[in-house]
Structures are given as structure tokens and as C-alpha cells.
Design a protein around this motif. Structure first.
Motif, PDB file in Angstrom:
ATOM      1  N   LEU A  37      40.064  48.781  31.590  1.00  0.00           N
ATOM      2  CA  LEU A  37      40.589  49.846  30.731  1.00  0.00           C
ATOM      3  C   LEU A  37      40.475  51.206  31.407  1.00  0.00           C
ATOM      4  CD1 LEU A  37      41.500  51.035  27.938  1.00  0.00           C
ATOM      5  CD2 LEU A  37      39.075  51.025  27.305  1.00  0.00           C
ATOM      6  N   PHE A  38      39.281  51.528  31.914  1.00  0.00           N
ATOM      7  CA  PHE A  38      39.066  52.842  32.507  1.00  0.00           C
ATOM      8  C   PHE A  38      39.645  52.972  33.914  1.00  0.00           C
ATOM      9  CE2 PHE A  38      35.565  52.908  29.309  1.00  0.00           C
ATOM     10  CZ  PHE A  38      36.016  54.017  28.603  1.00  0.00           C
ATOM     11  N   ALA A  39      39.952  51.839  34.543  1.00  0.00           N
ATOM     12  CA  ALA A  39      40.616  51.878  35.844  1.00  0.00           C
ATOM     13  C   ALA A  39      42.131  52.013  35.698  1.00  0.00           C
ATOM     14  CB  ALA A  39      40.284  50.624  36.647  1.00  0.00           C
ATOM     15  N   GLU A  40      42.592  52.145  34.446  1.00  0.00           N
ATOM     16  CA  GLU A  40      44.015  52.311  34.139  1.00  0.00           C
ATOM     17  C   GLU A  40      44.831  51.117  34.619  1.00  0.00           C
ATOM     18  OE1 GLU A  40      44.978  56.933  34.348  1.00  0.00           O
ATOM     19  OE2 GLU A  40      43.985  56.240  36.188  1.00  0.00           O
ATOM     20  N   GLY A  41      44.246  49.928  34.444  1.00  0.00           N
ATOM     21  CA  GLY A  41      44.930  48.712  34.860  1.00  0.00           C
ATOM     22  C   GLY A  41      45.268  47.830  33.688  1.00  0.00           C
ATOM     23  N   HIS A  42      45.868  46.689  33.994  1.00  0.00           N
ATOM     24  CA  HIS A  42      46.241  45.713  32.981  1.00  0.00           C
ATOM     25  C   HIS A  42      45.382  44.467  33.148  1.00  0.00           C
ATOM     26  CE1 HIS A  42      49.630  48.345  32.314  1.00  0.00           C
ATOM     27  NE2 HIS A  42      50.031  48.178  33.561  1.00  0.00           N
ATOM     28  N   LEU A  43      45.160  43.765  32.045  1.00  0.00           N
ATOM     29  CA  LEU A  43      44.215  42.647  32.022  1.00  0.00           C
ATOM     30  C   LEU A  43      44.912  41.359  31.607  1.00  0.00           C
ATOM     31  CD1 LEU A  43      41.228  41.662  32.151  1.00  0.00           C
ATOM     32  CD2 LEU A  43      41.060  42.286  29.726  1.00  0.00           C
ATOM     33  N   LEU A  44      44.671  40.295  32.365  1.00  0.00           N
ATOM     34  CA  LEU A  44      45.185  38.970  32.034  1.00  0.00           C
ATOM     35  C   LEU A  44      43.995  38.070  31.709  1.00  0.00           C
ATOM     36  CD1 LEU A  44      47.616  37.005  31.921  1.00  0.00           C
ATOM     37  CD2 LEU A  44      47.213  36.524  34.349  1.00  0.00           C
ATOM     38  N   VAL A  45      43.970  37.541  30.492  1.00  0.00           N
ATOM     39  CA  VAL A  45      42.885  36.666  30.056  1.00  0.00           C
ATOM     40  C   VAL A  45      43.434  35.257  29.947  1.00  0.00           C
ATOM     41  CG1 VAL A  45      41.050  36.303  28.376  1.00  0.00           C
ATOM     42  CG2 VAL A  45      41.948  38.605  28.731  1.00  0.00           C
ATOM     43  N   GLU A  46      42.940  34.370  30.790  1.00  0.00           N
ATOM     44  CA  GLU A  46      43.470  33.009  30.849  1.00  0.00           C
ATOM     45  C   GLU A  46      42.381  31.995  30.536  1.00  0.00           C
ATOM     46  OE1 GLU A  46      45.949  31.704  34.270  1.00  0.00           O
ATOM     47  OE2 GLU A  46      44.428  30.143  34.489  1.00  0.00           O
ATOM     48  N   ASP A  47      42.668  31.103  29.617  1.00  0.00           N
ATOM     49  CA  ASP A  47      41.745  30.003  29.322  1.00  0.00           C
ATOM     50  C   ASP A  47      42.380  29.098  28.276  1.00  0.00           C
ATOM     51  OD1 ASP A  47      39.354  28.528  29.631  1.00  0.00           O
ATOM     52  OD2 ASP A  47      38.252  30.403  29.901  1.00  0.00           O
ATOM     53  N   VAL A  48      41.702  28.007  27.996  1.00  0.00           N
ATOM     54  CA  VAL A  48      42.202  27.056  27.012  1.00  0.00           C
ATOM     55  C   VAL A  48      42.146  27.673  25.616  1.00  0.00           C
ATOM     56  CG1 VAL A  48      41.547  25.070  28.403  1.00  0.00           C
ATOM     57  CG2 VAL A  48      39.920  26.008  26.768  1.00  0.00           C
TER      58      VAL A  48
END
Length: 321
Positions: A37-48
Motif C-alpha cells: 500500500l505505502f509503496a504505491e503498488g498493486h497486490l495480487l493475493v493467490e490461494d485456494v
């Protein structure tokens, strides 16, 4: 410790603690999400399914008093359903732009790999440039802007693999994994007492996120450490028998920004090789495309990153510290 970084470290801890009220036993994953969030990036959360991917995204959104929209990706979703479209206004007698749900500070893309590749690609421009182009006109999205996308493993029914170009735009990829027995008992207790995402109160404003992000830019990254980052990423491009595609320069930039935020979260004015090693896998692994032979050996991208970390000398060893 500078006063500004001390303020940032406190704010960082407040967001992590707030999210942890709902997501139990996953502090490391929460900290990585907040770094993103603070790095001004986007997050991909992958799991079952069922491990709290969407709950993590919603909890992060609830912790910041900013606009947030959730997009449920389905096979019949169209690109215009995300970006918006131009419609005719009969009362005014002219065409006007109707913004889509991507126009928010925090966009939750739920099960992003259930949509077609054409729809997935609608996010390419906005994730990189913070603009949306519709009918030749560019529209800026509000700042801060972050996409938190969840996806099920690609080998599950009804999923499409994300294009490499889009995966590369995510600063990090997280896998939550199954909770421990103790953490799962805490989850049951939390549900019993009614502790839900809807009960979370914001601990930060949208403009504060921008201010804190700028503060982390003051963290010093020594030339030797910057060279270490570049060497790590470049080394992934020199093992064609293992990887079909190595890390990009965007990966180097992402790792640098994440390292600065991690150092600042502890109040430090400087980054260390340990910061790089802790973040290398979540920042770089999803950018690597394994060769077919490597996949048959059941080697993961995280395994490759771990091997690269062992092979590339860190600045500590180079300068004898």
C-alpha cells in the motif's frame, strides 16, 4: 530515527493492527500487504478458496478512509464494466463519460482470473499509468490508487491465466496458506463474537497514505545495495534452462520501493540486505515464468528466487561487514 519516519512507523503499525483484528494468525502477510500500500503498488493475493483472500482486501480498504469499489470478475464481464463508458445524455443533448468502478482509491478485483483475458487487459493501462482511456480521452483515477486482486490457482475450474504483462504490474503476490490450529480457533471465536470487516473503523485518511508514501522515499539505499537488487533481478534472466522469462526492470524498481517501505516501517533511515532478502520472493517470484522442464520437476518460482539469493553475494559479504 527521524521524527517523520517515527510517525510513519506508528501509522504503519496502526494499519497492520487494525487489519489483524479480522485476519488472524497472518501478521507477516498483512505486513506485506501494507508495505505494498505505502509503496504505491498493486497486490495480487493467490490461494485456494476459503482462506480469507477477499477478507484481507476488504480489511485493508476498511482501514483507510478512502473510496473503494469491489469488482466481482466473471466470464461475462466486459472491459467497459470496469473502466466506464461514454453514454448519450438526452437532456443535455451530448455524450458524457460515466466512470466505472476502477475510479476509486482502492479497487478490489475479486477472483480476477475468472474473467476473460480481454476483460483482464482492461486494467493494464490504469495499473501502470493511473489513467483510463475511453473513446480517445484520458481520465485520471484518484490518488492514492491501488488494485488488490484475488485469484484462485490457475489449475482450478473456470480460471484463465493472467497475461504476463498484467502480472508484472503487481508489485507483490501473496499466498496466505492454511492457518495454524490456534489461529483457526481464534477465527471461530471472532465470528462468534461478531468481529467482522464491517466493524472496522478507518485509522487513516486517503491523503495520509500519499503523505506517508512520500516519507518513505527519504530512506537511504546505498549504491552497493542498489547494485545488489539489480544483480538479483538480472541473474534471473541468465538461467534459460530453468526460466522462460526472467525479472523485468519494473521488478527492480518494485523491489527498491518495497525495501524502502519495510525499512521505514521499523523507523530506520537506511535499508539493509535483510530487507531485500525478506521481500525478494513476494516481489519477484510472480514475474518469473518457469520453463516446461522446470514445472515438471515441481520446482516453484519461489524456489528459484531462493536459489538466486544463495548464489548472488550480498553487500555484507562483499564489504566484509
Amino acid at each position: 530515527m527521524s521524527a517523520e519516519l517515527d510517525i510513519f512507523a506508528t501509522a504503519f503499525s496502526d494499519v497492520v493492527t487494525n487489519v489483524e483484528r479480522v485476519i488472524r494468525g497472518k501478521r507477516e502477510a498483512i505486513e506485506l500487504a501494507v508495505i505494498c500500500l505505502f509503496a504505491e503498488g498493486h497486490l495480487l493475493v493467490e490461494d485456494v478458496p476459503g482462506l480469507g483472500k477477499t477478507t484481507l482486501a476488504r480489511s485493508l480498504a476498511a482501514s483507510v478512509n478512502a473510496s473503494s469499489h469491489r469488482i466481482q470478475f466473471t466470464p461475462d464481464l466486459l472491459p467497459s464494466d470496469i473502466t466506464g463508458t461514454t453514454v448519450y445524455n438526452q437532456r443535455l443533448g451530448e455524450f458524457g463519460f460515466r466512470p466505472g468502478p476502477v475510479f476509486a482509491n482502492l479497487v478490489i478485483g475479486d477472483e480476477i482470473n475468472r474473467a476473460s483475458p480481454k476483460t483482464q487487459s482492461a486494467l493494464l493501462e490504469v495499473m501502470e499509468e493511473r489513467y483510463v482511456t475511453v473513446d480517445g480521452t484520458r481520465y485520471p483515477v484518484p490518488l492514492p490508487f491501488m488494485v488488490v486482486a484475488t485469484q484462485n490457482p490457475v489449475d482450478m475450474d473456470g480460471t484463465y491465466a493472467l497475461p504476463e504483462a498484467q502480472v508484472d504490474r503487481f508489485l507483490m503476490r501473496l499466498r496466505l496458506g492454511y492457518p495454524s490450529t490456534e489461529a483457526e480457533l481464534e477465527i471461530l471465536e471472532s465470528r462468534q463474537v461478531g468481529r467482522r470487516v464491517e466493524d472496522l473503523s478507518p485509522v487513516m485518511r486517503a491523503e495520509d497514505v500519499v503523505t506517508h508514501s512520500e516519507r518513505t522515499l527519504s530512506v537511504h539505499v546505498a549504491p552497493a545495495l542498489r547494485r545488489y537488487i539489480v544483480d538479483l533481478v538480472a541473474s534471473t534472466r541468465r538461467i534459460p534452462d530453468v526460466l522462460r522469462l526472467g525479472g523485468s526492470p519494473r521488478g527492480s524498481v518494485a523491489l527498491l520501493r518495497a525495501v524502502q517501505v519495510r525499512a521505514a516501517s521499523t523507523g530506520r533511515e537506511f535499508a539493509t540486505p535483510d530487507d531485500v532478502k525478506a521481500l525478494a520472493a513476494p516481489v519477484l517470484a510472480h514475474r518469473l515464468v518457469l520453463s516446461p522442464e522446470t514445472e515438471l520437476k515441481r520446482v516453484t518460482a519461489e524456489d528459484v528466487v531462493a536459489e538466486v539469493l544463495r548464489a548472488v553475494p550480498s553487500p555484507r559479504r562483499l564489504i566484509g561487514v
